[in-house]
Design an enzyme around this catalytic site. Sequence first.
Site, PDB file in Angstrom:
ATOM      1  N   LYS A   1      -8.696   2.442  13.826  1.00  0.00           N
ATOM      2  CA  LYS A   1      -7.400   2.930  13.434  1.00  0.00           C
ATOM      3  C   LYS A   1      -6.606   2.380  12.513  1.00  0.00           C
ATOM      4  CE  LYS A   1      -3.564   2.041  16.595  1.00  0.00           C
ATOM      5  NZ  LYS A   1      -2.702   1.561  15.836  1.00  0.00           N
ATOM      6  N   ASN A   2      -6.480   1.119  12.310  1.00  0.00           N
ATOM      7  CA  ASN A   2      -5.648   0.187  11.451  1.00  0.00           C
ATOM      8  C   ASN A   2      -6.027   0.207  10.064  1.00  0.00           C
ATOM      9  OD1 ASN A   2      -3.800   0.158  13.777  1.00  0.00           O
ATOM     10  ND2 ASN A   2      -4.197  -1.902  14.159  1.00  0.00           N
TER      11      ASN A   2
ATOM     12  N   ARG B   1      -3.637   6.820  21.495  1.00  0.00           N
ATOM     13  CA  ARG B   1      -3.141   6.307  20.209  1.00  0.00           C
ATOM     14  C   ARG B   1      -4.268   5.789  19.685  1.00  0.00           C
ATOM     15  NH1 ARG B   1       2.525   4.136  19.221  1.00  0.00           N
ATOM     16  NH2 ARG B   1       1.622   4.454  17.302  1.00  0.00           N
TER      17      ARG B   1
ATOM     18  N   CYS C   1       9.820  -0.202  19.058  1.00  0.00           N
ATOM     19  CA  CYS C   1       8.712   0.524  19.784  1.00  0.00           C
ATOM     20  C   CYS C   1       8.804  -0.608  21.135  1.00  0.00           C
ATOM     21  CB  CYS C   1       7.463   0.794  19.307  1.00  0.00           C
ATOM     22  SG  CYS C   1       6.657  -0.977  18.843  1.00  0.00           S
TER      23      CYS C   1
ATOM     24  N   ASP D   1      -3.372  -7.862  19.050  1.00  0.00           N
ATOM     25  CA  ASP D   1      -4.121  -6.498  19.743  1.00  0.00           C
ATOM     26  C   ASP D   1      -4.976  -6.723  20.715  1.00  0.00           C
ATOM     27  OD1 ASP D   1      -3.701  -4.816  16.570  1.00  0.00           O
ATOM     28  OD2 ASP D   1      -2.137  -5.485  17.844  1.00  0.00           O
TER      29      ASP D   1
ATOM     30  N   ARG E   1      10.618  -4.377  15.349  1.00  0.00           N
ATOM     31  CA  ARG E   1       9.662  -4.193  14.168  1.00  0.00           C
ATOM     32  C   ARG E   1      10.259  -3.567  12.835  1.00  0.00           C
ATOM     33  NH1 ARG E   1       4.189  -1.444  16.623  1.00  0.00           N
ATOM     34  NH2 ARG E   1       3.597  -2.294  14.545  1.00  0.00           N
TER      35      ARG E   1
HETATM   36  C1  EPZ Z   1       0.012  -3.909  12.185  1.00  0.00           C
HETATM   37  O1  EPZ Z   1       1.417  -3.526  12.493  1.00  0.00           O
HETATM   38  C2  EPZ Z   1      -0.785  -3.097  13.350  1.00  0.00           C
HETATM   39  N1  EPZ Z   1      -0.421  -1.888  13.070  1.00  0.00           N
HETATM   40  C3  EPZ Z   1      -0.514  -3.690  14.692  1.00  0.00           C
HETATM   41  O2  EPZ Z   1      -1.465  -2.971  15.785  1.00  0.00           O
HETATM   42  C4  EPZ Z   1      -0.900  -5.080  14.650  1.00  0.00           C
HETATM   43  O3  EPZ Z   1      -0.527  -5.530  16.292  1.00  0.00           O
HETATM   44  C5  EPZ Z   1       0.224  -5.985  13.585  1.00  0.00           C
HETATM   45  O4  EPZ Z   1      -0.131  -5.298  12.367  1.00  0.00           O
HETATM   46  C6  EPZ Z   1      -0.305  -7.376  13.725  1.00  0.00           C
HETATM   47  O5  EPZ Z   1      -1.714  -7.569  13.456  1.00  0.00           O
HETATM   48  C7  EPZ Z   1      -1.399  -1.310  12.212  1.00  0.00           C
HETATM   49  O6  EPZ Z   1      -1.916  -1.608  11.460  1.00  0.00           O
HETATM   50  C8  EPZ Z   1      -0.890   0.396  12.038  1.00  0.00           C
HETATM   51  P1  EPZ Z   1       3.379  -6.758  11.049  1.00  0.00           P
HETATM   52  P2  EPZ Z   1       2.438  -4.019  11.540  1.00  0.00           P
HETATM   53  O7  EPZ Z   1       4.118  -6.180   9.902  1.00  0.00           O
HETATM   54  O8  EPZ Z   1       2.192  -3.851  10.201  1.00  0.00           O
HETATM   55  C9  EPZ Z   1       7.436  -8.849  12.048  1.00  0.00           C
HETATM   56  C10 EPZ Z   1      -1.986  -1.903  17.382  1.00  0.00           C
HETATM   57  O9  EPZ Z   1      -1.791  -2.118  18.655  1.00  0.00           O
HETATM   58  N2  EPZ Z   1       7.867  -8.096  10.543  1.00  0.00           N
HETATM   59  O10 EPZ Z   1       2.208  -7.929  10.510  1.00  0.00           O
HETATM   60  O11 EPZ Z   1       3.937  -3.489  12.042  1.00  0.00           O
HETATM   61  C11 EPZ Z   1       7.399  -7.795  12.844  1.00  0.00           C
HETATM   62  O12 EPZ Z   1       8.503  -7.396  13.767  1.00  0.00           O
HETATM   63  C12 EPZ Z   1      -0.823  -2.146  16.530  1.00  0.00           C
HETATM   64  O13 EPZ Z   1      -2.903  -1.209  16.825  1.00  0.00           O
HETATM   65  C13 EPZ Z   1       9.236  -8.323  10.218  1.00  0.00           C
HETATM   66  O14 EPZ Z   1      10.061  -9.214  10.698  1.00  0.00           O
HETATM   67  O15 EPZ Z   1       2.407  -5.564  11.629  1.00  0.00           O
HETATM   68  C14 EPZ Z   1       6.177  -8.420  13.774  1.00  0.00           C
HETATM   69  O16 EPZ Z   1       6.932  -9.095  14.706  1.00  0.00           O
HETATM   70  C15 EPZ Z   1       0.371  -2.707  17.224  1.00  0.00           C
HETATM   71  N3  EPZ Z   1       9.489  -7.607   9.025  1.00  0.00           N
HETATM   72  C16 EPZ Z   1       5.290  -9.193  12.649  1.00  0.00           C
HETATM   73  O17 EPZ Z   1       6.139  -9.322  11.682  1.00  0.00           O
HETATM   74  C17 EPZ Z   1       8.750  -6.797   8.334  1.00  0.00           C
HETATM   75  O18 EPZ Z   1       9.148  -6.190   7.241  1.00  0.00           O
HETATM   76  C18 EPZ Z   1       4.075  -8.704  12.520  1.00  0.00           C
HETATM   77  O19 EPZ Z   1       4.349  -7.332  12.104  1.00  0.00           O
HETATM   78  C19 EPZ Z   1       7.393  -6.563   8.835  1.00  0.00           C
HETATM   79  C20 EPZ Z   1       7.102  -7.018  10.148  1.00  0.00           C
END
Ligand code: EPZ
Length: 428
Positions: free
Chosen positions: A28-29, A407, A123, A315, A128
């Site tokens: 998915k990711n 999802r 969410c 995850d 996020r």
């Molecule tokens: C990706 O989400 C994945 N989703 C998530 O998978 C996964 O848990 C996550 O990476 C971490 O590995 C997809 O790839 C579609 P991040 P993403 O930006 O990109 C903070 C699943 O279950 N942050 O690395 O949103 C954020 O709030 C999903 O498949 C900021 O503060 O993850 C979080 O606490 C859930 N500011 C942390 O960083 C930003 O601009 C990690 O977020 C961006 C992120």
Amino acid sequence: MQGKKILDKLIIKGQNLLNGEVEISGSKNASLPILFATLLTDKDIILNNVPNLRDVTLSIKLLEYIGKKIEYLNNNKILIRQLSNIKYDAPYDLVRQMRASVLIIGPMFARYKKALVSLPGGCAIGIRPINLHLEGLKELGADIDLVNGYVSVFCKNFLSNKIIKLKYPSVGATENLIMSSIFIEGKTVIENVAKEPEIIDLCNFLNKMGAIIKGIGTSKIEIFGVKKENLKSIEYTIIPDRIEAGTFIILGALASESLVIKNFEAGHIEKFLEKVEATETKIEKLSKNILKVYGNKNIKPVSIETSPYPGFPTDMQAQWMVFMTQAEGKSIIKENIFENRFMHVAEMMRLGANLEIKNNTVLVNGKTELKGANVMATDLRASAALVLAGLVASGKTEISRIYHLDRGYEAIEKKMTKINAKIFRVKE
Ligand code: EPZ
């Protein structure tokens, strides 16, 4: 549809001994960023091993809204073409259902120097924000405005030869900024990037189309700008889903005589497999893409804490918690990535788990007998954890709001039934 999807539920009769083979679907990711990356070109793109998931369907809906034509050539193979008129916005009613929609910002910025995307909103697992995405875009010359809940991105001229230092290795920010840079003349450097296998897959896809990205898989990515018209029409195969694989590996240890997990990359989940072996669960690598996991009647407690790749994946945290409820002793689970990713704790307690939550840490007191109950899915990986718990628990477990599960897990009942699980969906 809204009302209907909320009411669908899964009924599980626990404690059936599982056995057999599981075929892992496409990631998915990796699928989501690659689907949005097709916005960078008007050429035809064919993608193989695309999983049938709600998030993929939503992404396709968004691509069609923007001006792509998508045709399924078979169950997991799609042809993506471009129609003439392109829209530049991602509407709220699509983005609020799937926050990964923000990944259209990068390609739209690169190709049209503008984008209008609804702020995703939070969410279940956290607010996020996308500040890291936007700060990076500003470095590349973007003017960013927030109007009526929408992020408006506009750029007169790209800024070349910039070095962007990410404050945190955000997966989404890394993906958006790489896509933003591929047409920027000169060399754009992004430091402290996320290194997840899904990012590597996106970069491989972009390079195959004709982008020039170096340092793939390291913390420092260099992007050498190419001309838009240089991108080619290609066919590409998405990597397998490492989180689906991890979920079934835990299931194998918890509730099977043995499971053969096929079509996945052991190298994508090394840290996770190390932890599984530390529980004294027997796993055999039958080949690069086939692993056999044996049921474990004497699971050793193993504490974990989540961290960016190559650390223990966030995850897999909820699924690991179920695993540890069946371990002989105490273990500690620390969630370092999301601020609210323990929504499954209360639901697992309803099944009899003995958990003590304190800030971003949960103490799991194993081994506890789980007893079937009615529980509610709250987010994608929490719902996967509840399925694992239901298969381990005695009696019947009913899981509501399983659209969360749809999802990220393709045909989960079919795959589970094939390995002798008693599980079926009640469509309300
Ligand atoms: C990706 O989400 C994945 N989703 C998530 O998978 C996964 O848990 C996550 O990476 C971490 O590995 C997809 O790839 C579609 P991040 P993403 O930006 O990109 C903070 C699943 O279950 N942050 O690395 O949103 C954020 O709030 C999903 O498949 C900021 O503060 O993850 C979080 O606490 C859930 N500011 C942390 O960083 C930003 O601009 C990690 O977020 C961006 C992120």
